[in-house]
Enzyme design. Structure first.
Site, PDB file in Angstrom:
ATOM      1  CG  ASP A 171      -5.808   9.641  -2.688  1.00  0.00           C
ATOM      2  OD1 ASP A 171      -5.699   8.502  -1.551  1.00  0.00           O
ATOM      3  OD2 ASP A 171      -4.799   9.229  -3.486  1.00  0.00           O
ATOM      4  CB  SER A 207      -8.382  -6.974   8.520  1.00  0.00           C
ATOM      5  OG  SER A 207      -8.835  -8.107   8.298  1.00  0.00           O
ATOM      6  CE1 TYR A 237      -6.859  -5.069   3.457  1.00  0.00           C
ATOM      7  CE2 TYR A 237      -6.911  -6.696   4.645  1.00  0.00           C
ATOM      8  CZ  TYR A 237      -7.748  -6.012   4.215  1.00  0.00           C
ATOM      9  OH  TYR A 237      -8.533  -5.547   4.812  1.00  0.00           O
ATOM     10  CE  LYS A 254      -7.724  -3.180   6.409  1.00  0.00           C
ATOM     11  NZ  LYS A 254      -7.799  -1.828   6.077  1.00  0.00           N
TER      12      LYS A 254
HETATM   13  N1  LIG Z   1     -14.135  -6.751   3.135  1.00  0.00           N
HETATM   14  C1  LIG Z   1     -13.732  -8.037   3.422  1.00  0.00           C
HETATM   15  O1  LIG Z   1     -13.807  -9.156   3.541  1.00  0.00           O
HETATM   16  C2  LIG Z   1     -13.091  -7.029   3.923  1.00  0.00           C
HETATM   17  C3  LIG Z   1     -12.222  -7.490   5.573  1.00  0.00           C
HETATM   18  C4  LIG Z   1     -12.040  -6.601   6.621  1.00  0.00           C
HETATM   19  C5  LIG Z   1     -11.661  -5.283   6.774  1.00  0.00           C
HETATM   20  N2  LIG Z   1     -11.820  -5.320   5.711  1.00  0.00           N
HETATM   21  C6  LIG Z   1     -11.899  -3.817   5.227  1.00  0.00           C
HETATM   22  O2  LIG Z   1     -12.973  -2.919   5.544  1.00  0.00           O
HETATM   23  C7  LIG Z   1     -12.762  -1.653   4.814  1.00  0.00           C
HETATM   24  C8  LIG Z   1     -13.637  -1.440   3.570  1.00  0.00           C
HETATM   25  O3  LIG Z   1     -13.496  -2.530   3.174  1.00  0.00           O
HETATM   26  P1  LIG Z   1     -15.043  -2.950   1.615  1.00  0.00           P
HETATM   27  O4  LIG Z   1     -14.925  -4.456   1.938  1.00  0.00           O
HETATM   28  O5  LIG Z   1     -16.133  -2.652   1.968  1.00  0.00           O
HETATM   29  O6  LIG Z   1     -14.296  -2.932   0.534  1.00  0.00           O
HETATM   30  P2  LIG Z   1     -14.928  -2.244  -1.079  1.00  0.00           P
HETATM   31  O7  LIG Z   1     -14.362  -1.906  -2.222  1.00  0.00           O
HETATM   32  O8  LIG Z   1     -16.415  -2.673  -0.924  1.00  0.00           O
HETATM   33  O9  LIG Z   1     -15.018  -1.149  -0.857  1.00  0.00           O
HETATM   34  C9  LIG Z   1     -13.684   0.095  -0.227  1.00  0.00           C
HETATM   35  C10 LIG Z   1     -13.863   2.079  -0.374  1.00  0.00           C
HETATM   36  O10 LIG Z   1     -13.212   2.509  -0.005  1.00  0.00           O
HETATM   37  C11 LIG Z   1     -12.685   3.483  -1.215  1.00  0.00           C
HETATM   38  N3  LIG Z   1     -11.565   3.581  -1.421  1.00  0.00           N
HETATM   39  C12 LIG Z   1     -10.639   3.107  -2.118  1.00  0.00           C
HETATM   40  N4  LIG Z   1      -9.434   3.555  -2.158  1.00  0.00           N
HETATM   41  C13 LIG Z   1      -9.566   4.594  -1.801  1.00  0.00           C
HETATM   42  C14 LIG Z   1      -8.710   6.079  -1.268  1.00  0.00           C
HETATM   43  N5  LIG Z   1      -7.756   6.398  -1.555  1.00  0.00           N
HETATM   44  N6  LIG Z   1      -9.104   7.147  -0.841  1.00  0.00           N
HETATM   45  C15 LIG Z   1     -10.909   7.224  -0.519  1.00  0.00           C
HETATM   46  N7  LIG Z   1     -11.481   5.982  -0.739  1.00  0.00           N
HETATM   47  C16 LIG Z   1     -10.879   4.979  -1.228  1.00  0.00           C
HETATM   48  C17 LIG Z   1     -13.502   3.038  -2.369  1.00  0.00           C
HETATM   49  O11 LIG Z   1     -13.836   3.455  -3.762  1.00  0.00           O
HETATM   50  C18 LIG Z   1     -14.859   2.032  -2.108  1.00  0.00           C
HETATM   51  O12 LIG Z   1     -15.515   2.327  -1.965  1.00  0.00           O
HETATM   52  C19 LIG Z   1     -11.387  -1.567   4.537  1.00  0.00           C
HETATM   53  O13 LIG Z   1     -10.304  -1.115   4.965  1.00  0.00           O
HETATM   54  C20 LIG Z   1     -11.186  -3.490   3.476  1.00  0.00           C
HETATM   55  O14 LIG Z   1      -9.927  -3.454   3.818  1.00  0.00           O
HETATM   56  C21 LIG Z   1     -12.702  -5.700   4.243  1.00  0.00           C
END
Ligand SMILES: NC(=O)c1ccc[n+]([C@@H]2O[C@H](COP(=O)([O-])OP(=O)(O)OC[C@H]3O[C@@H](n4cnc5c(N)ncnc54)[C@H](O)[C@@H]3O)[C@@H](O)[C@H]2O)c1
Length: 249
Positions: A59, A138, A151, A155
């Site tokens: 975590d 982000s 959120y 970021k």
């Molecule tokens: N997908 C989008 O549109 C987007 C855009 C900009 C930024 N982001 C950022 O990109 C990053 C990755 O997101 P994603 O899109 O791959 O989402 P995703 O949900 O596919 O992957 C996120 C991963 O983080 C893990 N996770 C969540 N809480 C956790 C914790 N407390 N400890 C350890 N692991 C944890 C989850 O189990 C998952 O495997 C994040 O920081 C998200 O905020 C996403």
């Protein structure tokens, strides 16, 4: 000769989405990878198919678990060359006034405190002059729009932390982040409770991105690999937009 031969790389949030692509990219270019995630099964499945990798259940909001992750990486690979603080969570969209205080605090802990904790745990094990810490912020942290306000604020904090910490660490360790635009990962499910955007929302999102498509996990992984590489050896405090031009408008 690969760019990351023999390098030791930790990727959090590596069981899904961007994190899996980042882990795969570093592994494909020769790195040993710690595939870290709160989803133990998912991390194990990703690690199993990479040439040199170990899963680690964490975590990212927990101090002891960050220290244990750094110790595990050092025990396995002797050092930490690249720390990818990618794990993060959104909240259900259009939600600020209804959001529970505990959910707000938990989200900030996963999105912001995690980077602080990873830095404290990993930096002592990172070789000076060649290592880097990279996180996933982000584009919403720079250019917020309605619907994901807490959120986006988390970021923005990640972006500011990147720039301040980069100044503190230079020239020992480079500190950068990426700022992706919307991508079709499990993130969609968490913001909307549905796996895919409705056709109307999808079109609205596409209309806001000059390049005419959403980001892919590979776009983000490519940006990570560049920022970690020697080609970026003069770049620190950079918050690289991986947004198809979304932030221009
Ligand atoms: N997908 C989008 O549109 C987007 C855009 C900009 C930024 N982001 C950022 O990109 C990053 C990755 O997101 P994603 O899109 O791959 O989402 P995703 O949900 O596919 O992957 C996120 C991963 O983080 C893990 N996770 C969540 N809480 C956790 C914790 N407390 N400890 C350890 N692991 C944890 C989850 O189990 C998952 O495997 C994040 O920081 C998200 O905020 C996403």
């Amino acid at each position: 000769m690969n760019r990351f031969d023999g390098k030791s790389v930790i990727v959090t949030g590596a069981a899904s989405g961007f994190g899996t692509a980042i882990a795969e990219k570093f592994a494909a270019e020769g790195a040993h990878v710690v595939v870290a995630d709160i989803d133990a099964k998912g991390a194990a499945a990703v690690a199993e198919r990479l040439p040199s990798a170990m899963p680690f259940t964490i975590d990212v909001a927990d101090e002891e678990q960050n220290l244990a992750m750094a110790a595990a990486a050092v025990a396995a690979y002797g050092k930490i060359d690249v720390m990818c603080a990618n794990a993060g969570v959104p909240h259900r969209g259009s939600y600020m006034l209804k959001m529970k205080v505990a959910d707000f605090d938990r989200m900030f802990a996963i999105n912001v405190r995690s980077i602080f904790l990873a830095a404290q745990a990993c930096v002592p094990h990172m070789p000076e002059g060649t290592s880097s810490l990279i996180s996933t912020a982000s584009i919403g942290g720079k250019r917020p729009r309605p619907g994901l306000t807490p959120y986006n604020a988390s970021k923005a904090a990640a972006i500011n932390l990147t720039r301040g910490f980069a100044a503190e660490m230079a020239p020992r360790i480079r500190v950068n982040c990426v700022c992706p635009v919307s991508a079709a990962t499990n993130f969609d499910f968490q913001t909307m409770g549905k796996q895919a955007l409705s056709p109307e929302l999808e079109q609205k999102v596409l209309d806001s991105i000059p390049m005419g498509r959403r980001a892919t996990p590979q776009d983000v992984a490519n940006a990570y690999a560049y920022l970690a590489s020697d080609e970026a050896s003069f770049l620190t405090g950079v918050c690289l937009d991986v947004d198809g031009g979304r932030s221009i408008q």
